[in-house]
Write a protein that holds these residues in place. Sequence first.
Motif, PDB file in Angstrom:
ATOM      1  N   LEU A 105       0.827  -1.209   0.000  1.00 49.63           N
ATOM      2  CA  LEU A 105       0.000   0.000   0.000  1.00 49.63           C
ATOM      3  C   LEU A 105       0.863   1.262   0.000  1.00 49.63           C
ATOM      4  O   LEU A 105       0.476   2.298  -0.536  1.00 49.63           O
ATOM      5  CB  LEU A 105      -0.907  -0.016   1.245  1.00 49.63           C
ATOM      6  N   LEU A 106       2.060   1.147   0.616  1.00 50.98           N
ATOM      7  CA  LEU A 106       2.858   2.338   0.909  1.00 50.98           C
ATOM      8  C   LEU A 106       3.112   3.294  -0.255  1.00 50.98           C
ATOM      9  O   LEU A 106       2.945   4.502  -0.095  1.00 50.98           O
ATOM     10  CB  LEU A 106       4.178   1.942   1.577  1.00 50.98           C
ATOM     11  N   PRO A 107       3.523   2.770  -1.454  1.00 46.94           N
ATOM     12  CA  PRO A 107       3.816   3.734  -2.532  1.00 46.94           C
ATOM     13  C   PRO A 107       2.636   4.661  -2.822  1.00 46.94           C
ATOM     14  O   PRO A 107       2.799   5.866  -2.938  1.00 46.94           O
ATOM     15  CB  PRO A 107       4.122   2.844  -3.736  1.00 46.94           C
ATOM     16  N   MET A 108       1.437   4.056  -2.908  1.00 46.50           N
ATOM     17  CA  MET A 108       0.300   4.905  -3.276  1.00 46.50           C
ATOM     18  C   MET A 108      -0.194   5.733  -2.091  1.00 46.50           C
ATOM     19  O   MET A 108      -0.681   6.851  -2.270  1.00 46.50           O
ATOM     20  CB  MET A 108      -0.826   4.067  -3.874  1.00 46.50           C
ATOM     21  N   LEU A 109      -0.021   5.202  -0.885  1.00 49.28           N
ATOM     22  CA  LEU A 109      -0.411   5.994   0.294  1.00 49.28           C
ATOM     23  C   LEU A 109       0.476   7.239   0.392  1.00 49.28           C
ATOM     24  O   LEU A 109      -0.008   8.363   0.555  1.00 49.28           O
ATOM     25  CB  LEU A 109      -0.282   5.145   1.563  1.00 49.28           C
ATOM     26  N   VAL A 110       1.783   7.008   0.236  1.00 49.72           N
ATOM     27  CA  VAL A 110       2.715   8.144   0.287  1.00 49.72           C
ATOM     28  C   VAL A 110       2.417   9.124  -0.861  1.00 49.72           C
ATOM     29  O   VAL A 110       2.425  10.340  -0.677  1.00 49.72           O
ATOM     30  CB  VAL A 110       4.179   7.650   0.240  1.00 49.72           C
ATOM     31  N   SER A 111       2.113   8.557  -2.043  1.00 46.20           N
ATOM     32  CA  SER A 111       1.780   9.419  -3.182  1.00 46.20           C
ATOM     33  C   SER A 111       0.576  10.296  -2.877  1.00 46.20           C
ATOM     34  O   SER A 111       0.577  11.500  -3.116  1.00 46.20           O
ATOM     35  CB  SER A 111       1.472   8.575  -4.412  1.00 46.20           C
ATOM     36  N   SER A 112      -0.460   9.642  -2.345  1.00 46.51           N
ATOM     37  CA  SER A 112      -1.681  10.394  -2.022  1.00 46.51           C
ATOM     38  C   SER A 112      -1.390  11.482  -1.003  1.00 46.51           C
ATOM     39  O   SER A 112      -1.847  12.623  -1.144  1.00 46.51           O
ATOM     40  CB  SER A 112      -2.756   9.461  -1.461  1.00 46.51           C
ATOM     41  N   LEU A 113      -0.627  11.121   0.041  1.00 51.28           N
ATOM     42  CA  LEU A 113      -0.319  12.110   1.079  1.00 51.28           C
ATOM     43  C   LEU A 113       0.532  13.248   0.514  1.00 51.28           C
ATOM     44  O   LEU A 113       0.323  14.407   0.846  1.00 51.28           O
ATOM     45  CB  LEU A 113       0.388  11.438   2.262  1.00 51.28           C
ATOM     46  N   MET A 114       1.458  12.867  -0.391  1.00 52.33           N
ATOM     47  CA  MET A 114       2.314  13.908  -0.980  1.00 52.33           C
ATOM     48  C   MET A 114       1.494  14.938  -1.741  1.00 52.33           C
ATOM     49  O   MET A 114       1.627  16.145  -1.513  1.00 52.33           O
ATOM     50  CB  MET A 114       3.343  13.284  -1.927  1.00 52.33           C
ATOM     51  N   VAL A 115       0.641  14.490  -2.632  1.00 55.21           N
ATOM     52  CA  VAL A 115      -0.113  15.479  -3.418  1.00 55.21           C
ATOM     53  C   VAL A 115      -1.093  16.235  -2.527  1.00 55.21           C
ATOM     54  O   VAL A 115      -1.335  17.422  -2.726  1.00 55.21           O
ATOM     55  CB  VAL A 115      -0.858  14.852  -4.630  1.00 55.21           C
ATOM     56  N   THR A 116      -1.621  15.561  -1.499  1.00 52.15           N
ATOM     57  CA  THR A 116      -2.573  16.237  -0.621  1.00 52.15           C
ATOM     58  C   THR A 116      -1.873  17.310   0.204  1.00 52.15           C
ATOM     59  O   THR A 116      -2.314  18.466   0.251  1.00 52.15           O
ATOM     60  CB  THR A 116      -3.244  15.219   0.327  1.00 52.15           C
ATOM     61  N   VAL A 117      -0.777  16.909   0.839  1.00 50.43           N
ATOM     62  CA  VAL A 117      -0.048  17.887   1.656  1.00 50.43           C
ATOM     63  C   VAL A 117       0.464  19.024   0.767  1.00 50.43           C
ATOM     64  O   VAL A 117       0.358  20.206   1.105  1.00 50.43           O
ATOM     65  CB  VAL A 117       1.118  17.207   2.408  1.00 50.43           C
ATOM     66  N   GLY A 118       0.978  18.642  -0.405  1.00 50.96           N
ATOM     67  CA  GLY A 118       1.457  19.655  -1.348  1.00 50.96           C
ATOM     68  C   GLY A 118       0.351  20.639  -1.696  1.00 50.96           C
ATOM     69  O   GLY A 118       0.569  21.854  -1.726  1.00 50.96           O
ATOM     70  N   SER A 119      -0.840  20.106  -1.935  1.00 57.04           N
ATOM     71  CA  SER A 119      -1.938  20.996  -2.316  1.00 57.04           C
ATOM     72  C   SER A 119      -2.312  21.911  -1.153  1.00 57.04           C
ATOM     73  O   SER A 119      -2.627  23.080  -1.356  1.00 57.04           O
ATOM     74  CB  SER A 119      -3.151  20.190  -2.774  1.00 57.04           C
ATOM     75  N   LEU A 120      -2.249  21.380   0.060  1.00 56.62           N
ATOM     76  CA  LEU A 120      -2.620  22.213   1.215  1.00 56.62           C
ATOM     77  C   LEU A 120      -1.602  23.321   1.443  1.00 56.62           C
ATOM     78  O   LEU A 120      -1.969  24.432   1.833  1.00 56.62           O
ATOM     79  CB  LEU A 120      -2.765  21.351   2.472  1.00 56.62           C
TER      80      LEU A 120
END
Lengths: 297, 253
Positions: free
Chosen positions: A71-86
């Motif tokens: 799960l980790l690659p996509m979880l980290v990906s999701s968190l990256m774009v989310t945090v980046g957007s915030l």
Amino acid sequence: MIKPFITRKHQEKLIEWFFFLNGIVVVAILAGIFMLLLMNAIPAFREVSIAHFLSKPIWNPDAYDQPTYGLLPMLVSSLMVTVGSLVVAIPLGIGTAAYLSDVASPRVREIAKPAVEILAGIPSVVVGFLGIVLVGPVISKLTGTYNGLNALNGSILLAVMALPTIISLSEDALTSVPRSYEEASLALGASRWQTVILVKIPAAASGILAACMLGMGRAIGETMTVLMATGNAAEFPHSFLGPVKTMTSTIAIELGEVAYYTTHFYMLFAVGLILFIITFIINLISDIIFHKHTRLQ
Amino acid sequence: MANNIRMKAEHVDFYYGSNQTLKDITLDIYDHAVTAIIGPSGCGKSTFIRLLNRMNELVPNSKLEGVISIDGESIVAEHMDPVDLRRKVGMVFQKPNPFPKSIFENIAYGLKVNGQKDKGLIEQRVILSLKKAALWDEVKDRLHDSALRLSGGQQQRLCIARCLAIEPEVILFDEPCASLDPISTSKVEALILELKKDYTIVIVTHNMQQAARVSDFTGFFYMGELIEFDKTEVIFTRPKDKRTEDYITGRFG
């Protein structure tokens, strides 16, 4: 006197039930979705352990000998774009909200507020399109990367999509700060900006926080935009300038072509379940903050 | 009393949209004295006092005509910034309005926005202001509690302390006791009398006894006009205008 077929008392009861059923439908749908995800996620762990799912840094269901479902690659990906957007959307959103509530003339506000709401209504596929034809080439030019379809691109687009939520809810929170606070501050010789930054934003903090959480919920669940703009390479993300494949993109891309009732198929539901839980928690937290905020008013 | 004139209103008209709420007000505010503005609800007395520190500028579609001056200078002069004016002319509002911050922070706020960074000095001034506002003994052990947990009367004295901290020269009180109980009211009144020594004070009140107790000069407003202005003892003993007499004897209002 003839006894009516349905007495008034029964009529009342019927109406009551009707509305109760209406209300319960929404809850039932929510529970139904959760159950569906859960029931379909459970079989995923007949062949693969939960520990494997949660700890493996590779998602490669098509590997010939040993498929991995990390799960980790996509979880980290999701968190990256989310945090980046915030990081982009929160300062911009609060700034815009403060401008609209305290600085803008009534005429500017009349134009800008509906504009913000229309921004919320732009289909995500259109935003994704802009990511490919506009943001991507710009990033590519500026950073020298191949095509600009990466986490940074996704972050910028998601920021655009989270902005309306953050702006309009923060604006509401700022507007509902009692006028007496503002007057007190001005009467003490504070400038308008000092008043906004030192008194109004802290007084509206919980409302603004809730707004940011809801914006975050919007960003993490967004699919089409990130699918189009982030490159979708199934590797562990290393930087904002590299392609990422988020949880939402993975589900959207792979569910269409996966063989039914295989571990891979069920795994995608497990990913969906994780996504569901994350957004549920985010929404729950923002709801709690928001209610605390409105109670204080 | 040989008083100098501190602030002056000359032929002041004020409009909210097309509605004229003040008509041709001419009034002098004397140094180191308490000037009371009395009158029935809606007579324009609060509107008037809020002109003195330009608070009414926040109201959209409002318009001021005539001249209001402080130390001979118009308060709307080119070089007179509203922020500077409000540092000189402080205000205490009708409803206690402490910030949702600690007692300490409430008072330190005014100092901080005015550029004071010296922590030691801020602390001294906070303590001094609380003492001047006769609140120190009640709050000295809980300076970092939320100001919202104080009683109404304490909150109002905190607001006075907050105002004193920035060392204004004129203090405007807009019905400061309207939401207070009698004991808190008498404390605030005693405070006003005490503050008169160092400050010029204008107080709006609909309580005539209060005006009689604390003020040196009284102006009676009615329907947006200044009916009569004189020394308080004259207004309350030998009013010249019939309407003033009717109001202070309680025949209307």
